[in-house]
Design an enzyme around this catalytic site. Sequence first.
Site, PDB file in Angstrom:
ATOM      1  N   GLY A 105       2.343   0.520   1.669  1.00  0.00           N
ATOM      2  CA  GLY A 105       3.333   1.526   1.454  1.00  0.00           C
ATOM      3  C   GLY A 105       4.579   0.917   2.008  1.00  0.00           C
ATOM      4  N   SER A 112       6.918  -0.213   0.289  1.00  0.00           N
ATOM      5  CA  SER A 112       8.270  -0.179  -0.741  1.00  0.00           C
ATOM      6  C   SER A 112       9.059   1.087  -0.415  1.00  0.00           C
ATOM      7  CB  SER A 112       7.657   0.163  -2.242  1.00  0.00           C
ATOM      8  OG  SER A 112       7.097   1.421  -2.324  1.00  0.00           O
ATOM      9  N   SER A 113       8.752   1.822   0.669  1.00  0.00           N
ATOM     10  CA  SER A 113       9.436   2.883   0.966  1.00  0.00           C
ATOM     11  C   SER A 113       9.350   3.204   2.578  1.00  0.00           C
ATOM     12  CB  SER A 113       9.020   4.047   0.118  1.00  0.00           C
ATOM     13  OG  SER A 113       9.647   5.290   0.245  1.00  0.00           O
ATOM     14  N   GLY A 114      10.502   3.957   2.973  1.00  0.00           N
ATOM     15  CA  GLY A 114      10.284   4.670   4.222  1.00  0.00           C
ATOM     16  C   GLY A 114       9.716   3.768   5.473  1.00  0.00           C
ATOM     17  N   ARG A 122       2.339   1.691  -5.691  1.00  0.00           N
ATOM     18  CA  ARG A 122       1.857   1.933  -6.985  1.00  0.00           C
ATOM     19  C   ARG A 122       3.132   1.431  -7.791  1.00  0.00           C
ATOM     20  NH1 ARG A 122       0.035   7.889  -6.690  1.00  0.00           N
ATOM     21  NH2 ARG A 122       2.114   7.410  -5.157  1.00  0.00           N
ATOM     22  N   ASP A 137      -3.201   1.008  -6.592  1.00  0.00           N
ATOM     23  CA  ASP A 137      -3.285   2.653  -6.061  1.00  0.00           C
ATOM     24  C   ASP A 137      -4.319   2.413  -4.815  1.00  0.00           C
ATOM     25  OD1 ASP A 137      -3.810   5.031  -5.541  1.00  0.00           O
ATOM     26  OD2 ASP A 137      -4.032   5.617  -7.622  1.00  0.00           O
ATOM     27  N   SER A 158      -1.267   6.651  11.551  1.00  0.00           N
ATOM     28  CA  SER A 158      -1.854   8.150  11.888  1.00  0.00           C
ATOM     29  C   SER A 158      -0.463   9.029  11.675  1.00  0.00           C
ATOM     30  CB  SER A 158      -2.586   8.124  12.722  1.00  0.00           C
ATOM     31  OG  SER A 158      -3.121   9.595  13.000  1.00  0.00           O
ATOM     32  N   TYR A 202      -4.844  16.908   5.736  1.00  0.00           N
ATOM     33  CA  TYR A 202      -4.140  15.710   6.028  1.00  0.00           C
ATOM     34  C   TYR A 202      -4.316  15.734   7.559  1.00  0.00           C
ATOM     35  CZ  TYR A 202       0.154  13.014   7.396  1.00  0.00           C
ATOM     36  OH  TYR A 202       0.953  12.273   7.612  1.00  0.00           O
ATOM     37  N   LYS A 238      -5.702  11.921   9.048  1.00  0.00           N
ATOM     38  CA  LYS A 238      -4.954  11.084  10.204  1.00  0.00           C
ATOM     39  C   LYS A 238      -6.137  11.288  11.405  1.00  0.00           C
ATOM     40  CE  LYS A 238      -1.422  10.039   7.859  1.00  0.00           C
ATOM     41  NZ  LYS A 238      -1.352   8.545   7.397  1.00  0.00           N
TER      42      LYS A 238
END
Length: 320
Positions: A33, A35-37, A58, A87, A166, A180, A184
């Site tokens: 993850g 690539s972002s945020g 992805r 993925d 989490s 969700y 978590k």
Amino acid sequence: MIIILVIFFHIIIFQWLTRKKKNVDGKHVVVTGGSSGIGLWVAINAVRKGADVTIVARNVRILEKAVAVIKENCIRDDQKVEYYSLDLSKEHEIIEKGFNDIEAKLGDIYMLVNCAGQALCGVIEDVKPEDARFLMNLNYFGTLYPIQYVLPKMKVKKDGIIVLTSSQAGLMGIYGLGPYSAAKFALRGLAEALSMETKHLGINVTLGLPADTDTPGFANEQKSKPKITQEICSGGGLFKPEDVGKKLFEDALKGNFFSILGFESWILSILCVGMSPWKNPLLGILQSYVMGALRMISFVIQWNFGRIVKKYYQPKEKTN
Ligand SMILES: NC(=O)c1ccc[n+]([C@@H]2O[C@H](COP(=O)([O-])OP(=O)(O)OC[C@H]3O[C@@H](n4cnc5c(N)ncnc54)[C@H](OP(=O)(O)O)[C@@H]3O)[C@@H](O)[C@H]2O)c1
């Protein structure tokens, strides 16, 4: 007796102040993850400390853009930044092959930061079974499989860092976030067991518990978030991904078990501390003192959440 207590407290305070922080300089850090945020900011902080970094996600176009941004933050010309498109909601074999390829390029992974994750909202009966399964596949299994991949080598080397991301919704079940929250919560159990299995070997385990953070993922989540959930969550404010990413990275280097940012998150982390591992003796003492008072405050907070839920249901009930 007082003298013994004073000496004891001075020893633990001294030990805490002089504890060692791990160092990623010249080592391979993998951020899923990334690539972002929040993950992107973890990756930026890692190269600022001299690490070689691989980000995993992805979308190749977004990965390429992120690599360019991360490279701008490198402190040396010889640092390497790579991406791998994968993925993480897929089967174990696919993820294992991906991580084999990642290590073949930049070497053994010293720090694994699992940040890839998504939220899909809705009251429990409205969440499609395939969406609920996807949430578990990505948020839980997409974290478990990379951890299973890196653990054997880390255990042999008796060194390494593992981060699981989490959420505040992983400490407290929240209206409209049921499946969700469940995924978590699962990460917390995994992180606690992982910490117990690896602490004696010198491997750091950190559980990130972000509150609402201003990221593309958060913007997307808002689209399916019920109004009630939005109102319940609004009290905690909206954090910047650069602050959350930096805090998560720093906590992981220090080996703090919980990584939190903000006063509300701090209160919730104390209320929900349970049997989670502890490292900081000062925090442990503070938790023991304030837990009872905070439990009283939590009754008021929960009453307020209940009031919000009732408010939205009342007009509907009246018209029926
Ligand atoms: N933002 C918040 O308010 C908040 C609050 C609490 C917890 N969190 C948690 O923090 C983590 C990061 O969230 P964020 O808000 O920074 O999200 P974000 O900006 O949407 O970034 C998510 C990252 O995960 C990747 N990703 C998503 N699905 C994937 C998949 N199936 N396989 C591989 N990679 C995938 C995305 O890239 P691709 O889409 O290209 O794959 C992206 O790089 C998540 O675990 C999230 O649950 C966020």
